[in-house]
Design an enzyme around this catalytic site. Sequence first.
Site, PDB file in Angstrom:
ATOM      1  N   ASP A  24       0.821  -1.217   0.000  1.00 40.93           N
ATOM      2  CA  ASP A  24       0.000   0.000   0.000  1.00 40.93           C
ATOM      3  C   ASP A  24       0.852   1.264   0.000  1.00 40.93           C
ATOM      4  OD1 ASP A  24       0.894  -0.725   2.581  1.00 40.93           O
ATOM      5  OD2 ASP A  24      -0.628   0.515   3.533  1.00 40.93           O
ATOM      6  N   SER A  26       2.306   4.685  -0.697  1.00 45.73           N
ATOM      7  CA  SER A  26       1.763   5.877  -1.344  1.00 45.73           C
ATOM      8  C   SER A  26       2.621   6.219  -2.556  1.00 45.73           C
ATOM      9  CB  SER A  26       1.772   7.051  -0.362  1.00 45.73           C
ATOM     10  OG  SER A  26       3.109   7.370  -0.019  1.00 45.73           O
ATOM     11  N   ARG A  33      11.134   3.847  -3.592  1.00 41.47           N
ATOM     12  CA  ARG A  33      11.514   2.448  -3.818  1.00 41.47           C
ATOM     13  C   ARG A  33      12.019   2.261  -5.253  1.00 41.47           C
ATOM     14  NH1 ARG A  33      10.328   2.520   1.046  1.00 41.47           N
ATOM     15  NH2 ARG A  33       8.701   1.298   2.064  1.00 41.47           N
ATOM     16  N   GLU A 178      -3.546  -0.066  13.332  1.00 44.47           N
ATOM     17  CA  GLU A 178      -2.077   0.023  13.308  1.00 44.47           C
ATOM     18  C   GLU A 178      -1.571   1.232  14.097  1.00 44.47           C
ATOM     19  OE1 GLU A 178       1.735   0.289  10.222  1.00 44.47           O
ATOM     20  OE2 GLU A 178      -0.288   0.360   9.414  1.00 44.47           O
ATOM     21  N   LYS A 220      -2.080  -4.359  14.163  1.00 46.18           N
ATOM     22  CA  LYS A 220      -0.786  -4.283  13.471  1.00 46.18           C
ATOM     23  C   LYS A 220       0.133  -3.355  14.265  1.00 46.18           C
ATOM     24  CE  LYS A 220       1.518  -3.249   9.090  1.00 46.18           C
ATOM     25  NZ  LYS A 220       1.390  -3.064   7.623  1.00 46.18           N
ATOM     26  N   GLY A 264      11.078  -0.859   9.092  1.00 45.73           N
ATOM     27  CA  GLY A 264      12.443  -0.490   8.704  1.00 45.73           C
ATOM     28  C   GLY A 264      13.483  -1.538   9.041  1.00 45.73           C
TER      29      GLY A 264
END
Length: 340
Positions: A24, A26, A33, A178, A220, A264
């Site tokens: 998911d 954004s 990435r 989460e 989560k 991370g």
Amino acid sequence: MNIDELKSVASAIVAKQKGVLAADESSPTIKKRFDSIKVESTEENRRRYREILFTTDGIERYIGGVILFDETLRQSTRDGTSFAKLLSSRGIAPGIKVDKGAKALALYPGDKVAEGLDGLRDRLAEYKQLGAKFVKWRAVIEIDERDVPSAFGIRANAHGLARYAALCQEVDIVPIVEPEVLMDGAHGIERCETVTSQVLEAVFSELDAHRVVFDGMLLKPNMVIAGMKCARQASVQQVAEATMRCLTRYVPAAVPGIVFLSGGQSAEDATDHLNAMNAMGPHPWQVSFSYGRALQAPVLAAWKGQESNAAAAQKALLKRCQLNGLARDGKYTRAMEKAE
């Protein structure tokens, strides 16, 4: 509210050996990435990359749900099959992130609060029509060695998570709650445990006040871990023990599953920590994963934006899914990383 349906979907997502693939990212995050592998973040490249993920043979044995971005939920495979329909046909629940991101909390320096409650009821109705079986809302909890988060900052985020979760269950969509205590910073594991405890206590108090059914949701959370800049990093076993101690105190046994974020960590560390926690079992809830980077980093490295690398990328994803499936049973070892 159909409690049986909520329970059924939540339990299926965290069935034996299964967890969640978080895809998911954004638009700014997926661009970062792609920048790392020198691929332009066009809509078609994003669509193709996620198609490679979702069509990987065998992942349905280890992936019970996939969190999508709004753009992705509306996209399809090359042959025109919507991603939601493709995933559902493989027994994988499609889900979507619905918060609008964390913004500074007014008059509370250092604290943030997630936005996106306005109009959420209507958006949930649309997402359900598009095939979403569950949704996710991320509350970002900044942390320092002493003053952040404030008690009010924690309360504000807990209240937002509970309002979101209630709106989800109202329309028979499973909420993934989460509350992420970030692992940036120089704080030690003890400080992380203190703050995570405060956050979980506040979150479940608000969920209860909002009449959220614990059996029809998933949690989560972050793992209890030292900040990345902390000079004293905890061992795998110390992380597992601190995390389980914290969760056992504050998470009701009725919750079907806990799907950890990787936050991370490296792919290997995230799997190692999950394995150590399951090795300490049995636990009252399924102890599983909802990893983004820790599942995808090896995939991106293998793909590099080249169609000729698609099979290698899928092989990398399947391997990470298999290793985390083993970690769900406490049967993973680092030596498995080198096995073909």
